[in-house]
Design an enzyme around this catalytic site. Sequence first.
Site, PDB file in Angstrom:
ATOM      1  N   GLU A  36      52.419 -45.661  10.915  1.00 19.61           N
ATOM      2  CA  GLU A  36      52.533 -45.455  12.358  1.00 19.61           C
ATOM      3  C   GLU A  36      51.465 -44.430  12.726  1.00 19.61           C
ATOM      4  O   GLU A  36      51.409 -43.355  12.123  1.00 19.61           O
ATOM      5  CB  GLU A  36      53.933 -44.909  12.685  1.00 19.61           C
ATOM      6  CG  GLU A  36      54.195 -44.795  14.142  1.00 19.61           C
ATOM      7  CD  GLU A  36      55.588 -44.220  14.441  1.00 19.61           C
ATOM      8  OE1 GLU A  36      55.847 -43.913  15.603  1.00 19.61           O
ATOM      9  OE2 GLU A  36      56.396 -44.077  13.496  1.00 19.61           O
ATOM     10  N   ARG A 262      60.756 -42.399  -2.227  1.00 21.68           N
ATOM     11  CA  ARG A 262      59.711 -41.583  -1.615  1.00 21.68           C
ATOM     12  C   ARG A 262      59.188 -40.579  -2.617  1.00 21.68           C
ATOM     13  O   ARG A 262      59.920 -40.143  -3.503  1.00 21.68           O
ATOM     14  CB  ARG A 262      60.267 -40.730  -0.467  1.00 21.68           C
ATOM     15  CG  ARG A 262      60.858 -41.415   0.680  1.00 21.68           C
ATOM     16  CD  ARG A 262      61.463 -40.380   1.629  1.00 21.68           C
ATOM     17  NE  ARG A 262      60.445 -39.582   2.284  1.00 21.68           N
ATOM     18  CZ  ARG A 262      59.810 -39.977   3.380  1.00 21.68           C
ATOM     19  NH1 ARG A 262      60.071 -41.142   3.919  1.00 21.68           N
ATOM     20  NH2 ARG A 262      58.896 -39.204   3.928  1.00 21.68           N
ATOM     21  N   LYS A 272      55.261 -36.282   8.995  1.00 24.86           N
ATOM     22  CA  LYS A 272      54.185 -36.119   9.973  1.00 24.86           C
ATOM     23  C   LYS A 272      54.654 -35.266  11.147  1.00 24.86           C
ATOM     24  O   LYS A 272      53.890 -34.481  11.691  1.00 24.86           O
ATOM     25  CB  LYS A 272      53.751 -37.485  10.503  1.00 24.86           C
ATOM     26  CG  LYS A 272      52.896 -38.266   9.534  1.00 24.86           C
ATOM     27  CD  LYS A 272      52.358 -39.522  10.231  1.00 24.86           C
ATOM     28  CE  LYS A 272      52.728 -40.791   9.515  1.00 24.86           C
ATOM     29  NZ  LYS A 272      53.332 -41.803  10.335  1.00 24.86           N
TER      30      LYS A 272
HETATM   31  P1  ATP Z   1      56.574 -39.629   8.305  1.00 24.67           P
HETATM   32  O1  ATP Z   1      58.022 -39.282   8.287  1.00 24.67           O
HETATM   33  O2  ATP Z   1      55.720 -38.643   7.614  1.00 24.67           O
HETATM   34  O3  ATP Z   1      56.068 -40.006   9.649  1.00 24.67           O
HETATM   35  P2  ATP Z   1      56.819 -42.364   7.842  1.00 24.67           P
HETATM   36  O4  ATP Z   1      57.505 -43.072   6.729  1.00 24.67           O
HETATM   37  O5  ATP Z   1      57.458 -42.408   9.166  1.00 24.67           O
HETATM   38  O6  ATP Z   1      56.506 -40.905   7.374  1.00 24.67           O
HETATM   39  P3  ATP Z   1      54.738 -44.232   8.251  1.00 24.67           P
HETATM   40  O7  ATP Z   1      53.437 -44.020   8.902  1.00 24.67           O
HETATM   41  O8  ATP Z   1      55.721 -45.109   8.918  1.00 24.67           O
HETATM   42  O9  ATP Z   1      55.329 -42.810   7.997  1.00 24.67           O
HETATM   43  O10 ATP Z   1      54.548 -44.665   6.728  1.00 24.67           O
HETATM   44  C1  ATP Z   1      53.642 -45.603   6.256  1.00 24.67           C
HETATM   45  C2  ATP Z   1      54.070 -46.009   4.885  1.00 24.67           C
HETATM   46  O11 ATP Z   1      54.082 -44.886   4.006  1.00 24.67           O
HETATM   47  C3  ATP Z   1      55.481 -46.567   4.893  1.00 24.67           C
HETATM   48  O12 ATP Z   1      55.510 -47.730   4.101  1.00 24.67           O
HETATM   49  C4  ATP Z   1      56.309 -45.468   4.290  1.00 24.67           C
HETATM   50  O13 ATP Z   1      57.418 -45.975   3.620  1.00 24.67           O
HETATM   51  C5  ATP Z   1      55.313 -44.794   3.341  1.00 24.67           C
HETATM   52  N1  ATP Z   1      55.666 -43.403   3.100  1.00 24.67           N
HETATM   53  C6  ATP Z   1      55.855 -42.438   4.016  1.00 24.67           C
HETATM   54  N2  ATP Z   1      56.228 -41.293   3.440  1.00 24.67           N
HETATM   55  C7  ATP Z   1      56.274 -41.531   2.098  1.00 24.67           C
HETATM   56  C8  ATP Z   1      56.599 -40.735   0.944  1.00 24.67           C
HETATM   57  N3  ATP Z   1      56.949 -39.467   1.057  1.00 24.67           N
HETATM   58  N4  ATP Z   1      56.534 -41.331  -0.264  1.00 24.67           N
HETATM   59  C9  ATP Z   1      56.164 -42.601  -0.387  1.00 24.67           C
HETATM   60  N5  ATP Z   1      55.849 -43.395   0.646  1.00 24.67           N
HETATM   61  C10 ATP Z   1      55.901 -42.876   1.886  1.00 24.67           C
HETATM   62 MG    MG Z   2      57.599 -43.563  10.746  1.00 23.58          MG
END
Ligand code: ATP
Ligand code: MG
Length: 562
Positions: A36, A262, A272
């Site tokens: 995102e 994760r 983020k």
């Molecule tokens: P954040 O909470 O930091 O915004 P998010 O999961 O909402 O993280 P996205 O941009 O939606 O962020 O994530 C893109 C991809 O990265 C998704 O497939 C998500 O599952 C993966 N991802 C995010 N954080 C982690 C993590 N800590 N470990 C492994 N994969 C991750």
């Molecule tokens: Mg997200």
Amino acid sequence: MEERQEAANFIEAEINKDIANNVYENGRVLTRFPPEPNGYLHIGHVKSICLNFGLGEKYHGETNVRFDDTNPAKEEVEYVNSILEDIKWLGFKWKEPVHYASDYFPQLYEFACKLIRMGLAYVDDQTSEEIHDTRGDFLHPGKESPWRNRSVEENLQLFQEMKNGKYKDGEKVLRAKIDMSAPNVVMRDPVIYRILHSTHHRTGNTWCIYPLYDFAHPLSDAIEGITQSICTLEFEERRPLYNWCLQAFDGKEKPRQIEFARLNVTTMITSKRKLRKMVESGVVSGWDDPRMPTISGIRRRGYTPESLRRFCELIGVAKADNVVDISFLEYCIREDLKTKAPRIMTVIDPVKVVLTNYPEDKMEYVTIENNPEQETMGTRQVPFGRIIYIEREDFMETPVKKFFRMTPGKEVRLKGAYIVHCDELIKDEKGKLKEIHCTVDFDTRSGTPGADRKVKGTLHWVYADTAVDVAVRLYDYLISPDDVDDGRDFMEKVNTDSLVVMNGKAEPVIKEYDVGSRFQFLRKGYFIIDKDSTKKQIVCNRIVGLRDTWAKLQKIMGKGNG
Ligand code: ATP
Ligand code: MG
């Protein structure tokens, strides 16, 4: 594809099964990374990128990048650009073109209409509070909406009116018609479309209804022909909904969701939203502050893409949540730089040493190897003369036990040069050490037979006349490695004293290096020249110290490295 791949983890085992069962044509593999664009990527995303792109490479498949831009209010182009740059820097190539969930808004709208026609979706007039309050919980079933049994025709018309802008934000939603008493709360008629009169960074004002992630994601995967859709564990309970939404898709090959744990790393915040808060509050200098766990921060700190990829490879893929110790990441960068980075001498907290028996008008060059672990890196000539700097902490007036560095009345070797004897201290009025007077034993020059004489300590040093001023940034962790969840907000825990800048003195060879060059400052750690450097002053960031706390940890636990 005939070639069989040995499974290194459970995801690969699943892919191997799909290949064996001919689930996808010719055993094809197409994964995707779906960020995102609402912030900069962090160490957790490195894991996801390495996993998705790594699978694409291993199975001779490909990997898409798809921006999940279904929320018009939050996304920014700055984030899109930084995310693409990060993926490239890690050394991966996505399948062109870059995709956006918003590219599929017309198709997603059609899919929603199709669900309505199948009797599987309805327009609900309830407010979001009413929907929330009638969902029930783990113990109680939900309550059906009074609008749940509208006719297909009425639903189609209302949905079209929603799209045409007839209604205000929140006035109506489109819901999946599944089961209000499903044991899995996710399946209790989730909302799949909402009204939002807001401008989207790519589609402008074309749309005033936006699909929710749970609906957009599986169908975007399907449209692109994704095979294994890999996501983090928190989506496991949503997998039934993922599959349910695919009913709208006619294609023969449907994607399947596989979850993994994760990545969490001690001292690193992996959200983020929280990282944005740190940037906005000014406790760090920006998204790429070298203390930040963002990819851009880690890059600027001096980590190599190879070290991050190796890190992900070594920690593997798990199905249970875990926390990796930061010292393991540090071990990976040390291992990478050990044989790659040249070593030079820099004194980061200088104290002046006068070699009183060394002629005032003389200067000589001594030969020092560039990397003792990599002979091919050769040697260099380092200027040496009467006045030099040594590290303040390499001197002790009243030495503690086992202190083998410089101390009055004793000898030490200056790396690559001579053995010197410490004769006298010169202090200022306040008693602070100003300079140290030593005498050189000229028979002990390195590379001559006299050099065989052994003394216990060897110090790094920099010749004053040709020394180059360097601002040396030393970092501490933003969050303590021993941090435990004690209910406090993370902002209260951020270590605001995590940056110290020292005025160091480097040997002149440093001027031959550009921004982004990495070296070991002998005995002091690995460093990189930062982009803040100017013609007047070189700025270096300490990537990591030399002490391998990971190896120590392993010893304590009785395990080998890796
Ligand atoms: P954040 O909470 O930091 O915004 P998010 O999961 O909402 O993280 P996205 O941009 O939606 O962020 O994530 C893109 C991809 O990265 C998704 O497939 C998500 O599952 C993966 N991802 C995010 N954080 C982690 C993590 N800590 N470990 C492994 N994969 C991750
Ligand atoms: Mg997200």
